[in-house]
Design a protein around this motif. Sequence first.
Motif: not given
Length: 573
Positions: A516-518, A546-547, A552-557
Motif C-alpha cells: 500500500k505504501l508503494a 497479498q497485492a 494494488l491495481e493492475a497499473d501498480d504492477v
Amino acid sequence: MPVHNTEIAALFNRLADLLELEDANPFRVRAYRNGARTISSLAQNVAELVKAGKDLSELPGIGEALAKKIETIVETGKLPQLEKVGARTPPALSKLMKIEGLGPRRVKTLYKQLGIRSLEDLDRAARSGKIRKLEGFGKKTEEIILHGLERFSGAEERMKLPDAEDIAKSLVAWLKYTQGVKAVTVAGSFRRRKETVGDLDILITARKNSPVMDRFVNYDEVNEVVSRGKTRSTVILRSGLHVDLRVVPQVSYGAALCYFTGSKAHNIAVRKLGVKKGYKINEYGVFRNEKRVAGKTEKDVYKQIGLPYIAAELRENRGEIDAAKKGKLPELVTLEDIRGDLHCHTKATDGRNSLNEMVEIAKARGYEYLAITDHSRHVTVAHGLDRKRLLDEIRQIDKLNEKLDGIVVLKSIELDILEDGSLDLPDGVLKELDLTVCAVHYKFNLPRKKQTERIIRAMDNPYFNILAHPTGRLINQREAYEVDLETIMTAARKRGCFLEVNAQPDRLDLTDSYCKLAKEMGLKVAISTDAHSTGNLDYIRFGIGQARRGWLEADDVLNTRTLDDLKKLLRRD
DNA sequence: GCCGTTTTCGGCCCGACTGTTTTCAGTCG
C-alpha cells in the motif's frame, strides 16, 4: 535503532489487558486495542513519523491522548501509564487471559480469590481442585482450564495459507456431499487472503433438516469437538487447526458471509454505519424495525447502507469504508492481469526443472514472457552462475527464443547484493541481460543503517532493476532483517528501480502494508513467484492475494504490462 | 479513549454456545 511499531502496539495491548482486568470502561479498552492495531498495520515506522513532526492523531483510531502516549514511548521507550497500572495489577495476569476459556472476569476472580498470577499458579490450583470451589466456576470449568493450559504450552503459531488451503479443500469436499447442503464457503482471514490463518471459518447454507452438523463433528480429522450447537460448532483438527462452522438459511447467506469473513474491525465499522442509517446488521441480514431489508448477497448488504461492494481482501478497516463512501475503492489486480513471471529458477542452479520445462508451463499458463533468474555465483550452495555459465545460459535462451512462439524468455539473473553494496557479477555480463533481480542472501544481521545503505548502493548500479524479497523474512521462521524499507523505496523510485512482491507463501515479502505504501509513493512492484519448479509458478495466486490486500491495481504492477511496455519501464541503456 | 453530513458530549456491533445457573455471566468470534 528507533522503536518498532510492534513494540508500541504491544505496550498498548498490554495496557488494554490490564485495564480490562480492572473493569475499566470497555470502550476505553477497545480504544487502546484499536490504536495498537492501527500502529501495527502501518508500513511506516511510527517513531520516524514522530521525529518528522507528523500529527499522529490523523491516523484512524489515534486521538490526542494516544498520540501523546506514542510520543512518550518513542522518546523514552516506556509507557508510564502501563507502569502505574502494572503496580496495581500484576502484568503477568495478561498472559493468563491468553488461555482459552479465560477472559478478564475469570482471571480477576482467580487472582483475587486464589492469588493466581502465573501459568504455574493456575496449573497448581486447577490440579488441586481449588478452582471448582469458586463461585461461578465448577468442575467443568476447571477441566477447561487444565485443557487450555495444555494446549497453550504447544507452539502457538498461525498456519500458512497453502497449508490451510490443503486442509480446507478436503473438509469442504466432505461437507459438500451432505444431504441438503447448498453452498460451502471458507470465509474468515482465509478468504481475506491473509498470509497466515489462525483458524478456518466455514459458512454453509443448507436446508432445515440437513445433517451437516453431525457430519462436521464426525469428520475423520476431528480431534476434539469444542462446542456444538444447531447453527454453530467448533472443532479442533488433528493438525491443531480450529474450525468454526456456521449454518445459515439461504436468505441470510450474504449477511452471514460478511459477518464470517470479517475482519472484526471491518464488521464493527460497517454495523456502526448501519446503525447511523437506522439499520441493525447481524449475520442474518440488514434489518429495519425487525424487518429484513437485505442479506441474500454481500452486495445487497453493502448497497443497503449506501456502499459499493468491498472486496474481501480490503476488509481490514484500514480506510476501505471511507474509500467506498467516496467511490474511491481500488480496482484490484487479478490473476488474469498477470502477463508473465519475472523470477524463477531452473536446474542450472537450485531449480528442479529444466529451462524448457519451465517455459512450457509458463506458456500453458498463458504468459507472454518468463524471466529466468538463476542464482549468481555467491550463492554457492545453489551452485550459482559465474560469468561463463551465465553466458552459456544466455546463449541457450537466445536459441530457445528463436523456436518459441507466443512467449518470450527474458534473460535475467537473481543477483547477489554483496556486503559492500556491489553486485555479484561484472557490468560487462549484466548488460547482456534483459533485466536483473537483485537480492540480499547473506549478512542479514548488519545494522539497520548499513543494511539500508548496502541496498541503495546496489541500486546505484545502472543494471539493477528489481529488489527481490526486500526484507528477507520467512513467515514463522525468520524475522525480516533490519532495514529502512521506506528509504529504500524512495531510493528505488528515484532510480527507476522496482520492488518485488515475492509470491512464495513462506515469504510474501513485501507485506500488504508495504504494498500500500508503494502504491501511495507511486512505486511499481513486480509480483513474482521465485519458482523453483514448474508447480511453483502457481504461487502467483498468493502474491496476487497479498497485492490485493495492499490495495494494488493492475497499473501498480510491473508484470501486468505487455512485453513492449515492460521493456520501456526497465532502465536498460 | 475515539469520534461527529443528526453529535464537541454521549454514544460506542451483535449473536451463539457453555456452564453454572434457575435467568444469566463469561467467553468467543
